[in-house]
Design an enzyme around this catalytic site. Structure first.
Site, mmCIF file in Angstrom:
data_model
loop_
_atom_site.group_PDB
_atom_site.id
_atom_site.type_symbol
_atom_site.label_atom_id
_atom_site.label_comp_id
_atom_site.label_asym_id
_atom_site.label_seq_id
_atom_site.Cartn_x
_atom_site.Cartn_y
_atom_site.Cartn_z
ATOM 1 N N PHE A 136 -26.490 -31.057 -75.858
ATOM 2 C CA PHE A 136 -27.341 -31.817 -74.935
ATOM 3 C C PHE A 136 -27.585 -30.990 -73.681
ATOM 4 C CE2 PHE A 136 -28.339 -34.885 -71.618
ATOM 5 C CZ PHE A 136 -29.356 -35.595 -72.251
ATOM 6 N N ASP A 221 -24.014 -23.792 -70.378
ATOM 7 C CA ASP A 221 -24.343 -25.057 -69.720
ATOM 8 C C ASP A 221 -23.021 -25.728 -69.356
ATOM 9 O OD1 ASP A 221 -24.823 -27.702 -69.140
ATOM 10 O OD2 ASP A 221 -26.453 -27.929 -70.588
ATOM 11 N N LYS A 250 -24.036 -32.483 -62.199
ATOM 12 C CA LYS A 250 -23.058 -33.577 -62.258
ATOM 13 C C LYS A 250 -22.039 -33.561 -61.111
ATOM 14 C CE LYS A 250 -23.505 -34.956 -67.076
ATOM 15 N NZ LYS A 250 -23.882 -36.343 -67.008
HETATM 16 C C1 LIG Z 1 -24.205 -30.489 -70.765
HETATM 17 C C2 LIG Z 1 -25.337 -31.199 -70.096
HETATM 18 N N1 LIG Z 1 -26.450 -30.504 -69.801
HETATM 19 C C3 LIG Z 1 -27.496 -31.090 -69.188
HETATM 20 C C4 LIG Z 1 -27.464 -32.424 -68.850
HETATM 21 C C5 LIG Z 1 -28.643 -33.046 -68.167
HETATM 22 O O1 LIG Z 1 -28.331 -33.353 -66.851
HETATM 23 P P1 LIG Z 1 -29.215 -34.414 -66.038
HETATM 24 O O2 LIG Z 1 -28.997 -35.730 -66.676
HETATM 25 O O3 LIG Z 1 -28.679 -34.323 -64.637
HETATM 26 O O4 LIG Z 1 -30.621 -33.961 -66.127
HETATM 27 C C6 LIG Z 1 -26.322 -33.178 -69.141
HETATM 28 C C7 LIG Z 1 -26.263 -34.614 -68.812
HETATM 29 O O5 LIG Z 1 -25.540 -35.370 -69.398
HETATM 30 C C8 LIG Z 1 -25.236 -32.553 -69.779
HETATM 31 O O6 LIG Z 1 -24.125 -33.217 -70.101
#
Ligand SMILES: Cc1ncc(COP(=O)(O)O)c(C=O)c1O
Length: 405
Positions: A136, A221, A250
């Site tokens: 994700f 990420d 986050k």
């Molecule tokens: C690993 C990861 N990358 C990207 C995102 C996307 O972040 P945002 O919801 O702040 O756009 C998330 C959100 O849960 C995430 O867990």
């Protein structure tokens, strides 16, 4: 907050005014302090979700409150034509925590941090990208193309870019997919949203070797795993892996919206003047909040605390030996309780009814991501309530099955 129709007032108002993308929330919260949240009826909840791994210091932490209040009273926004102290200081601090020189681009969310990584990758001149099935990376169009979840992607196809999704944790699949045409590989050190999935040891190191051999950028990420969540500033530090690009969001802002894209080596120079930007990039109030988060993690020794508290939580759940629990996985304070049956939605509701906030991240996985400041007492309260929550979840599932027969 229940009205005469039996519907709750906030739910009716939500349905009348908000787009339907999130579904209707199950609770309206009005206040938070530390690891406790209160709803409008004054009911307290122990927060083991932390705003989905966001509230690193819990709620209304004095250091964040002070930093935000002082900064907004001094200078709230300046635009990218000018600079203010907290922005540059935060960039310097993040690079120092990474232990390497590089450059930082600030944005407002995780998806935006990954969009910047996507654009950095494009500037290599290569167009092929590799991500992981189930991974994700966000919901904006570029980030969604990298996300490896067809149900989220298909309604918005075609998505930008030539992206291959390989099975997560499979070194040979990664090796087979990456060529000298691959701009970047993007990976989560632990797949959070996909059910707290931990790769086999050595996976990140292998990804580093494979990408180095083809001149491909490795993008980690760390939006969910970074900033202390696993007991390290960056989860990949556990394996000593140094990526070309690291994305954060986050927990970094302690509850305020911020994303950060850190780039190292040649990747740090790929976004040239005018190639990318956002009005709120590097907003001083948000950066001041993030600095307060980093200072507090350091001052209060929270990285070690996360390792200890995570172990107490994990071993405590194991010791319960509850028949509905198949296993526990994750790292630090990002844990998934894997259930023997798809009971997670019922468990989430039963937990809420018992004054605990957790998240059904998959039908059979409950995600725990409490604030990094969670105390031993909080952990013990959670462990005391968990067996009853799981029993209730099983009864609810049985009842649903009977009424569906
Ligand atoms: C690993 C990861 N990358 C990207 C995102 C996307 O972040 P945002 O919801 O702040 O756009 C998330 C959100 O849960 C995430 O867990």
């Amino acid at each position: 907050m229940t009205d005469a129709t039996g519907n709750t007032d906030f739910q009716r108002r939500w349905q009348g005014a908000m787009m339907e993308n999130f579904g209707t929330p199950r609770l309206a919260l009005v206040r938070g302090e530390g690891t406790t949240l209160w709803d409008a009826d004054g009911r307290a909840y122990l927060d083991f979700l932390g705003g989905i791994a966001v509230n690193a210091l819990g709620h209304a932490h004095p250091a964040v409150v002070r930093a935000v209040s002082d900064q907004i009273a001094t200078l709230g926004h300046v635009s990218n034509f000018y600079v203010s102290g907290p922005t540059v200081t935060l960039a310097e601090r993040l690079l120092a925590l990474a232990g390497r020189p590089g450059r930082v681009y600030f944005s407002n969310s995780g998806a935006e941090a990954n969009e910047a990584a996507f654009k950095i990758g494009r500037r290599t001149g290569r167009t092929h990208m590799v991500s992981t099935a189930g991974g994700f990376h966000g919901r904006t169009m570029g980030a969604l193309a990298l996300t490896g979840q067809p149900a989220k992607q298909q309604p918005f196809a075609p998505l930008p870019g030539d992206v291959d999704h390989v099975p997560y944790g499979d070194v040979e699949a990664l090796r087979a997919a990456v060529t000298t045409d691959t701009a970047f590989v993007i990976l989560e050190p632990v797949q959070g949203e996909n059910g707290v999935v931990v790769p086999p040891p050595g996976y990140l190191r292998a990804a580093r070797e494979i990408t180095a051999a083809t001149g491909t950028l490795l993008v980690l990420d760390e939006i969910q795993t970074g900033i202390g969540r696993t007991g390290h500033w960056f989860a990949a530090q556990e394996e000593g892996v140094e990526a070309d690009v690291v994305t954060l969001a986050k927990g970094l802002g302690g509850g305020l919206p911020i994303g950060a894209t850190l780039a190292f080596g040649p990747a740090a120079d790929l976004l040239t003047p005018g190639s990318h930007g956002s009005t709120f990039s590097g907003n001083p109030v948000v950066c001041a909040a993030a600095l307060a988060v980093l200072d507090t993690i350091e001052r209060d020794g929270l990285l070690d605390h996360v390792k200890r508290a995570g172990e107490r939580l994990r071993s405590g759940i194991e010791a319960l030996a509850h028949p509905a629990v198949a296993s526990i996985r994750g790292a630090g304070l990002l844990l998934g309780i894997v259930l023997t049956e798809p009971l997670a939605p019922q468990a989430q509701q039963a937990a809420q009814d018992a004054g605990l906030l957790v998240n059904a991240v998959a039908p059979d996985v409950i995600r725990l991501a409490p604030p990094l400041i969670v105390s031993d007492d909080d952990v013990d309260t959670f462990l005391r309530k968990l067996p009853g929550v799981l029993d209730t979840a099983r009864e609810a599932a049985d009842g649903e099955q009977r009424s569906g027969d």
